[in-house]
Design a protein around this motif. Structure first.
Motif, short mmCIF file in Angstrom:
data_model
loop_
_atom_site.label_atom_id
_atom_site.label_comp_id
_atom_site.label_asym_id
_atom_site.label_seq_id
_atom_site.Cartn_x
_atom_site.Cartn_y
_atom_site.Cartn_z
N GLY A 1 0.79 -1.23 0.00
CA GLY A 1 0.00 0.00 0.00
C GLY A 1 0.82 1.27 0.00
O GLY A 1 0.30 2.35 -0.26
N GLY A 2 2.11 1.16 0.33
CA GLY A 2 2.99 2.32 0.28
C GLY A 2 2.63 3.41 1.27
O GLY A 2 2.70 4.60 0.95
N GLY A 3 2.28 3.04 2.50
CA GLY A 3 1.91 4.05 3.49
C GLY A 3 3.00 5.07 3.75
O GLY A 3 2.72 6.26 3.89
N LYS A 4 4.25 4.63 3.78
CA LYS A 4 5.35 5.57 4.04
C LYS A 4 5.53 6.54 2.88
O LYS A 4 5.95 7.68 3.08
N VAL A 5 5.27 6.07 1.67
CA VAL A 5 5.39 6.95 0.51
C VAL A 5 4.36 8.08 0.60
O VAL A 5 4.68 9.24 0.35
N ALA A 6 3.14 7.71 0.98
CA ALA A 6 2.10 8.73 1.15
C ALA A 6 2.46 9.69 2.27
O ALA A 6 2.28 10.92 2.14
N LEU A 7 2.98 9.17 3.37
CA LEU A 7 3.37 10.04 4.49
C LEU A 7 4.54 10.94 4.10
O LEU A 7 4.59 12.11 4.48
N LEU A 8 5.46 10.39 3.34
CA LEU A 8 6.61 11.18 2.88
C LEU A 8 6.14 12.35 2.02
O LEU A 8 6.58 13.50 2.19
N LYS A 9 5.21 12.08 1.11
CA LYS A 9 4.68 13.13 0.24
C LYS A 9 3.92 14.18 1.03
O LYS A 9 3.87 15.36 0.66
N ALA A 10 3.32 13.74 2.15
CA ALA A 10 2.54 14.67 2.98
C ALA A 10 3.41 15.47 3.95
O ALA A 10 2.89 16.30 4.70
N GLY A 11 4.71 15.22 3.93
CA GLY A 11 5.61 15.99 4.78
C GLY A 11 5.82 15.41 6.17
O GLY A 11 6.36 16.10 7.05
N ALA A 12 5.46 14.16 6.39
CA ALA A 12 5.56 13.57 7.72
C ALA A 12 7.00 13.44 8.20
O ALA A 12 7.25 13.38 9.40
N PHE A 13 7.95 13.41 7.26
CA PHE A 13 9.35 13.24 7.65
C PHE A 13 10.14 14.55 7.51
O PHE A 13 11.37 14.53 7.64
N ALA A 14 9.46 15.64 7.28
CA ALA A 14 10.13 16.95 7.23
C ALA A 14 10.71 17.26 8.60
O ALA A 14 10.04 17.12 9.62
N GLY A 15 11.96 17.65 8.64
CA GLY A 15 12.60 17.97 9.91
C GLY A 15 13.17 16.79 10.65
O GLY A 15 13.83 16.96 11.69
N VAL A 16 12.94 15.57 10.15
CA VAL A 16 13.48 14.38 10.79
C VAL A 16 14.94 14.21 10.36
O VAL A 16 15.27 14.31 9.17
N ASP A 17 15.82 13.97 11.32
CA ASP A 17 17.25 13.83 11.03
C ASP A 17 17.68 12.39 10.83
O ASP A 17 18.69 12.12 10.19
N ALA A 18 16.94 11.46 11.39
CA ALA A 18 17.26 10.04 11.23
C ALA A 18 16.00 9.22 11.42
O ALA A 18 15.18 9.54 12.29
N ALA A 19 15.84 8.18 10.61
CA ALA A 19 14.69 7.28 10.71
C ALA A 19 15.19 5.86 10.98
O ALA A 19 16.06 5.36 10.26
N ILE A 20 14.63 5.23 12.01
CA ILE A 20 15.15 3.95 12.48
C ILE A 20 13.99 2.97 12.68
O ILE A 20 12.99 3.31 13.31
N MET A 21 14.13 1.77 12.15
CA MET A 21 13.17 0.70 12.39
C MET A 21 13.90 -0.63 12.33
O MET A 21 15.04 -0.71 11.87
N ILE A 22 13.25 -1.68 12.81
CA ILE A 22 13.75 -3.04 12.64
C ILE A 22 12.67 -3.88 11.98
O ILE A 22 11.50 -3.47 11.92
#
Length: 422
Positions: free
Chosen positions: A157-178
């Motif tokens: 579904g590409g949820g992160k792609v949609a969030l990225l386009k919506a600016g959800a990661f603006a101002g984030v310096d590092a993204a971490i997951m496992i």
């Protein structure tokens, strides 16, 4: 120097204590999500359960339905604010932990996203505790913001792609997951992918009385499928193409007027994916030409169809591996390719890591045995150890901001290489 070392050790202890003290609640959260699997963009129970845990803590600002997506969320804790330490909220590094929580049709959490959700929540609790402990009058004052971003619909579904386009990661310096797996891999290889819907059009005719009057769309699809199989001999070992024929006629006595294929193309970088796509596209066109059909080839740019390859950040992965190893988890150093993820798109915009964590099974993801493994005690233990490594990595990035400067420089160079400079 000794005083600073003691201070850092104390803050790391806050991380571990916070995660361990919440272990029962974290296990319950994971189990509840595991027992109630929900498909992409339908994860209402999981999203509400996670947000409720954060809201109950009283420490985080919780935003539900984030970026207009019903089952997305973002929670934040800023170590600094005017009332705490006389500085503006959000000052300092911003580290985001990623939660996923969607399941697969029929086989539930056979990719272990319940554990990804648990790890993201646990890491958020751990880093928040360390930041809170470092505030004045403590001399170990640390600036920074910890965010936990709830990302729906990773499974196609590409949820992160949609969030990225919506600016959800603006101002984030590092993204971490496992991500759960059957072996530990700190720097996994995840392929770029794109998806095509191919529709061949022919002309119907009676298969017995006048087949020469027909143009067989199924022949075109079959020719294309065979063409893809022949292409594999000349494909690079790291390229992947897979397709299915989803429509190929209605009855055997009617020459099929329409046939439809769904196809994926995958490669280790965006630049290589463009080369592979051109070859696959030509096969679809030639299949139409040789059978006399027309063809519509739609390479989708929608969130569900285009995932970039994963760009693992060297600096952040080194920091993570140091903590990972100290907790008794050892990288297998596997270089095998393992599917695709929308975290790849995030990794092109923000320095990111996506380590794989062995949850004590030999089973592969997207199988029923892996679904069972995702609910075991061993999976729980290793997930919380990995969450500690995530939080400790975030803490180091805040204590040593020069690491983030280096990480961002590395990302610019990596993206230029992966895209061929485009």
């Amino acid at each position: 120097m000794e005083a600073r070392t003691d201070m850092i050790d104390n803050l790391r202890e806050y991380v571990s204590t916070a995660i361990e003290s919440n272990a029962v609640e974290l296990r319950k959260l994971s189990d509840d999500i595991w027992r109630r699997p929900e498909l992409g963009f339908q994860e209402h129970f999981a999203c509400d359960a996670i947000c409720s845990v954060f809201a109950a803590s009283g420490a985080f600002h919780v935003e539900r339905k984030y970026a207009g997506i019903e089952t997305a969320f973002k929670v934040t804790y800023s170590a600094c604010s005017a009332d705490r330490c006389g500085t503006e909220a959000g000052t300092g590094p911003n580290v985001a932990f990623i939660c996923e929580y969607d399941a697969l049709p029929e086989i539930g959490h056979a990719c272990g996203h319940n554990l990804i959700a648990e790890a993201g929540v646990a890491a958020g609790f751990g880093l928040q505790a360390a930041l809170a402990a470092s505030q004045p009058p403590c001399s170990a004052h640390t600036h920074g913001t910890v965010a936990v971003v709830g990302c729906p619909a990773e499974e196609g579904g590409g949820g992160k792609v949609a969030l990225l386009k919506a600016g959800a990661f603006a101002g984030v310096d590092a993204a971490i997951m496992i991500h759960p797996s059957n072996c530990h891999i700190v720097r996994p290889n995840k392929l770029a992918q794109n998806f095509a819907v191919v529709s061949f059009r022919g002309r119907p005719a009676h298969s017995c009385c006048a087949p020469w009057e027909g143009i067989n769309a199924l022949d075109a699809a079959t020719s294309a499928y065979c063409g893809l199989s022949l292409l594999r001999q000349q494909m690079r070992p790291t390229w992947r193409v897979h397709a299915v024929i989803t429509e190929g006629g209605t009855e055997p006595w009617i020459i099929p007027e329409k046939a439809t294929m769904h196809a994926f193309a995958r490669a280790p970088s965006v630049a290589e994916l463009m080369i592979l796509k051109a070859k696959v596209h030509a096969i679809f066109q030639s299949a139409a030409t040789t059978t006399g059909c027309s063809v519509d080839i739609e390479w989708s740019s929608k969130e569900a169809a285009y995932y970039a390859n994963l760009v693992t950040n060297p600096t952040i992965s080194d920091v993570f591996e140091r903590h990972f190893t100290s907790l008794g988890l050892v990288d297998s150093k596997s270089t095998a390719f393992g599917g695709s993820t929308d975290m790849g798109n995030v990794s092109y915009a923000v320095p990111s890591i996506h380590p794989m964590v062995d949850i004590g099974t030999s089973a592969k993801q997207h199988t029923r045995p892996f679904q069972v493994a995702s609910g075991t005690d061993v999976a729980q233990t290793r997930t919380l150890l990995a969450a500690k490594a995530m939080a400790l990595t975030g803490l180091d990035l805040m204590l040593e901001p020069q690491l983030l400067v280096r990480a961002k420089e590395e990302l610019r160079a990596q993206v230029a290489l992966m895209t061929g400079g485009v």
